[in-house]
Each structure stands twice: as structure tokens, then as C-alpha cells.
Scaffold this motif. Structure first.
Motif, PDB file in Angstrom:
ATOM      1  N   TYR A  63      -1.253  -9.176 -10.471  1.00 46.42           N
ATOM      2  CA  TYR A  63      -0.942  -7.582 -10.219  1.00 46.42           C
ATOM      3  C   TYR A  63      -2.325  -6.725  -9.900  1.00 46.42           C
ATOM      4  O   TYR A  63      -1.989  -5.672  -9.302  1.00 46.42           O
ATOM      5  CB  TYR A  63      -0.608  -7.177 -11.722  1.00 46.42           C
ATOM      6  N   GLU A  64      -3.286  -6.853 -10.311  1.00 43.16           N
ATOM      7  CA  GLU A  64      -4.511  -6.319 -10.249  1.00 43.16           C
ATOM      8  C   GLU A  64      -4.861  -6.054  -8.717  1.00 43.16           C
ATOM      9  O   GLU A  64      -5.589  -5.391  -8.262  1.00 43.16           O
ATOM     10  CB  GLU A  64      -5.816  -6.550 -11.120  1.00 43.16           C
ATOM     11  N   ARG A  65      -4.330  -7.104  -8.111  1.00 43.01           N
ATOM     12  CA  ARG A  65      -4.764  -7.067  -6.527  1.00 43.01           C
ATOM     13  C   ARG A  65      -3.616  -6.634  -5.599  1.00 43.01           C
ATOM     14  O   ARG A  65      -3.694  -6.230  -4.461  1.00 43.01           O
ATOM     15  CB  ARG A  65      -4.857  -8.680  -6.070  1.00 43.01           C
ATOM     16  N   HIS A  66      -2.593  -6.140  -6.347  1.00 46.68           N
ATOM     17  CA  HIS A  66      -1.495  -5.486  -5.350  1.00 46.68           C
ATOM     18  C   HIS A  66      -1.786  -4.546  -4.627  1.00 46.68           C
ATOM     19  O   HIS A  66      -1.701  -4.499  -3.268  1.00 46.68           O
ATOM     20  CB  HIS A  66      -0.187  -5.125  -6.284  1.00 46.68           C
ATOM     21  N   GLN A  67      -2.700  -3.664  -5.074  1.00 42.92           N
ATOM     22  CA  GLN A  67      -3.047  -2.331  -4.316  1.00 42.92           C
ATOM     23  C   GLN A  67      -3.970  -2.825  -3.241  1.00 42.92           C
ATOM     24  O   GLN A  67      -3.936  -2.161  -2.169  1.00 42.92           O
ATOM     25  CB  GLN A  67      -3.442  -1.384  -5.131  1.00 42.92           C
ATOM     26  N   SER A  68      -4.950  -3.433  -3.655  1.00 39.54           N
ATOM     27  CA  SER A  68      -5.881  -3.778  -2.729  1.00 39.54           C
ATOM     28  C   SER A  68      -5.474  -4.509  -1.512  1.00 39.54           C
ATOM     29  O   SER A  68      -5.857  -4.509  -0.609  1.00 39.54           O
ATOM     30  CB  SER A  68      -7.430  -4.660  -3.377  1.00 39.54           C
ATOM     31  N   VAL A  69      -4.597  -5.477  -1.645  1.00 40.80           N
ATOM     32  CA  VAL A  69      -3.899  -6.257  -0.515  1.00 40.80           C
ATOM     33  C   VAL A  69      -3.026  -5.235   0.242  1.00 40.80           C
ATOM     34  O   VAL A  69      -3.259  -5.456   1.613  1.00 40.80           O
ATOM     35  CB  VAL A  69      -3.072  -7.351  -1.192  1.00 40.80           C
ATOM     36  N   LEU A  70      -2.620  -4.291  -0.391  1.00 39.38           N
ATOM     37  CA  LEU A  70      -1.881  -3.190   0.668  1.00 39.38           C
ATOM     38  C   LEU A  70      -2.838  -2.572   1.257  1.00 39.38           C
ATOM     39  O   LEU A  70      -2.710  -2.329   2.729  1.00 39.38           O
ATOM     40  CB  LEU A  70      -1.065  -2.446  -0.389  1.00 39.38           C
ATOM     41  N   ASP A  71      -4.032  -2.141   0.821  1.00 37.26           N
ATOM     42  CA  ASP A  71      -5.192  -1.459   1.290  1.00 37.26           C
ATOM     43  C   ASP A  71      -5.796  -2.394   2.600  1.00 37.26           C
ATOM     44  O   ASP A  71      -5.912  -1.632   3.654  1.00 37.26           O
ATOM     45  CB  ASP A  71      -6.084  -1.079   0.487  1.00 37.26           C
ATOM     46  N   THR A  72      -5.881  -3.251   2.284  1.00 37.75           N
ATOM     47  CA  THR A  72      -6.275  -4.411   3.270  1.00 37.75           C
ATOM     48  C   THR A  72      -5.624  -4.711   4.528  1.00 37.75           C
ATOM     49  O   THR A  72      -6.154  -4.571   5.486  1.00 37.75           O
ATOM     50  CB  THR A  72      -6.635  -5.702   2.635  1.00 37.75           C
ATOM     51  N   ILE A 115       8.840  -5.448  -8.180  1.00 38.94           N
ATOM     52  CA  ILE A 115       8.782  -4.066  -8.602  1.00 38.94           C
ATOM     53  C   ILE A 115       7.362  -3.163  -8.718  1.00 38.94           C
ATOM     54  O   ILE A 115       7.261  -2.219  -8.169  1.00 38.94           O
ATOM     55  CB  ILE A 115       9.499  -3.633  -9.916  1.00 38.94           C
ATOM     56  N   SER A 116       6.484  -4.367  -8.931  1.00 34.55           N
ATOM     57  CA  SER A 116       5.108  -3.557  -8.906  1.00 34.55           C
ATOM     58  C   SER A 116       4.616  -3.323  -7.476  1.00 34.55           C
ATOM     59  O   SER A 116       4.202  -2.349  -6.868  1.00 34.55           O
ATOM     60  CB  SER A 116       3.973  -4.678  -9.427  1.00 34.55           C
ATOM     61  N   LEU A 117       4.733  -4.303  -6.753  1.00 38.05           N
ATOM     62  CA  LEU A 117       4.573  -3.918  -5.287  1.00 38.05           C
ATOM     63  C   LEU A 117       5.159  -2.818  -4.482  1.00 38.05           C
ATOM     64  O   LEU A 117       4.507  -2.233  -3.731  1.00 38.05           O
ATOM     65  CB  LEU A 117       4.869  -5.460  -4.446  1.00 38.05           C
ATOM     66  N   LEU A 118       6.548  -2.926  -4.788  1.00 37.41           N
ATOM     67  CA  LEU A 118       7.393  -1.645  -4.414  1.00 37.41           C
ATOM     68  C   LEU A 118       6.806  -0.478  -4.889  1.00 37.41           C
ATOM     69  O   LEU A 118       6.843   0.558  -4.151  1.00 37.41           O
ATOM     70  CB  LEU A 118       8.778  -1.850  -4.888  1.00 37.41           C
TER      71      LEU A 118
END
Length: 245
Positions: A63-72, A115-118
Motif C-alpha cells: 500500500y505504501e507504494r501506491h501513490q509513488s507508482v502513480l507518480d512514476t 479501493i486504495s489505488l482508486l
């Protein structure tokens, strides 16, 4: 040129969708667990005409990587127009009935990670005031059945979440597509006996692509599952309890 992120990119349906996107000249960012599978898929998409292909390895439980993967992905593609979420597992219902821990794990993979990714994706697209989010749910989420209610409950949660998200983001010009496949012939269902209601992943991908182009809100794939589930949902509970579905 459309900029497309695919999460769960090495699943059968996602791979066939990616091929269609590549043939249309999309710039694509692939996300999945296996680096080897990602590399093979990326090479194939380049040959099929993708304008560019980036890739990232991630387990959706991180979960801690969800935002960083999106940013990348946003950085690699210089923005996003379309995101497809296609990861998931098909749990052993009998095993889940014996194990609360396994039930929790399967619900987490099939519902909470999505849901987290969304949540992150919705905030991105709401700010941009455009784009499309496509999520592969399932007809199993339309009504709880004894044969797969752990999987169905997880997909039902995703479906309801998407309904609210679609209502929220429609005001920002963002389209949210809930995809509800029926029986699909993939490696995940290799051991299941096949019949007339089964569809190939290629057929399902084509139908999803049409739903994206048509800005649909909900897409049953193939189309006839809409009417099958309409019948199943209309059966009175008193009768339904006596059925072995």
C-alpha cells in the motif's frame, strides 16, 4: 496519443487489452508483480505499435507504494488519460470457509487494494478534470452465491465503491467504467470445465475496449451476462436459498 496506465498488466484480460491499446499507438505504463513477465509484454507491445512502454514492478499489497507508482507513471508518460485496474485472484471458496485469515487475505487483494489505488487515482483525475478509470470487477459481485461468496463480496464492494466514485467524478468530466465479466477462459480458470457461457480473454478485451470508447458506465462482458444476472438478482430470497448456485 493516449497515455495509459495498466495495473495488473500481466493478467490475461489486461494483456489482451494492452495489445489493443498498443495497436492504437498508446503510450503505456505497465504495473505488475513479475518483472520477467512485464519485460516480455513490454517488448511485444513495442512491436505492436505502442508509442512508448514503461514498466514498474509492484505487489498491490504494498500500500505504501501506491501513490509513488502513480507518480512514476505520470512522470514516465507525462500525464495520464486512462487507467485500467485488472489485478485479482480467484479464491478457493471451501478453503476460505475454513480460514478467516485466508478470507481476509482474499478480500484484501480483490477489494481493499483496488479501493486504495482508486482513492489516489480519483484525486489525480479530479484535479485534471478529464480522463477515464476502468476497473475489472465481476458479475459475481451482483449477488452472493454459496459457490463464490468470498470473491463475490469483494467484487461487490468494488462495484459499490465505483458507483459512488462515478457519481463524484462525473462532475469533473472523468468517466468511471465498471467492467463485469462472466466466465472467462484464462490461466486462472484453467481447471474449470468450460461451456457455452465461457468467453476468451481476447473477446472480453475487445468488449472492454468498446466500452471505453463508448464512455459506458457499466459493461457486462460478454453482453448477455447483463440479462443472466438480471434473472439471478430477481429470484426471491426464499427460493434462492434452496438453489445450489
Amino acid at each position: 496519443m493516449r497515455k495509459t496506465l495498466i495495473i495488473g498488466a500481466t493478467s490475461a484480460i489486461a494483456q489482451d487489452l494492452a495489445k489493443l491499446f498498443a495497436e492504437a499507438g498508446d503510450a503505456i505504463c505497465l504495473v505488475a508483480r513479475s518483472e520477467n513477465k512485464l519485460k516480455i509484454l513490454a517488448d511485444d507491445l513495442q512491436l505492436r505499435g505502442a508509442s512508448s512502454v514503461a514498466m514498474q514492478s509492484m505487489d498491490v499489497l504494498e500500500y505504501e507504494r501506491h501513490q509513488s507508482v502513480l507518480d512514476t507513471a505520470v512522470e514516465a508518460l507525462d500525464g495520464l488519460d486512462l487507467v485500467v485496474i485488472a489485478h485479482g485472484t480467484l479464491p478457493d471458496q471451501a478453503a476460505c470457509q475454513r480460514s478467516p485469515g485466508l478470507t481476509k487475505q482474499e478480500f484484501e487483494v480483490n477489494a481493499l487494494t483496488t479501493i486504495s489505488l482508486l482513492t489516489n487515482l480519483a484525486n489525480y483525475f479530479e484535479e485534471k478534470q478529464r480522463g477515464s478509470i476502468v476497473v475489472i470487477s465481476s458479475v459475481a459481485g451482483d449477488r452472493g452465491r454459496q459457490s463464490n461468496y468470498v470473491y463475490g463480496a469483494a467484487k461487490g464492494a468494488v462495484t459499490i465503491f465505483l458507483q459512488g466514485l462515478r457519481n463524484r467524478l462525473s462532475k469533473s468530466g472523468v468517466n468511471v467504467v465498471t467492467v463485469k465479466p462472466g466466465f472467462v477462459d484464462t490461466p486462472m480458470t484453467a481447471d474449470f470445465p468450460k461451456g457455452a457461457l465461457w468467453a476468451s480473454s481476447e473477446r472480453v478485451a475487445q468488449d472492454i475496449n468498446k466500452a471505453i470508447d463508448g464512455q459506458k458506465s457499466v459493461a457486462y462482458v460478454p453482453w448477455f451476462w447483463r440479462y443472466i444476472m438480471l434473472i439471478i438478482k430477481s429470484i426471491p430470497e426464499m427460493v434462492f436459498k434452496k438453489l445450489s448456485l
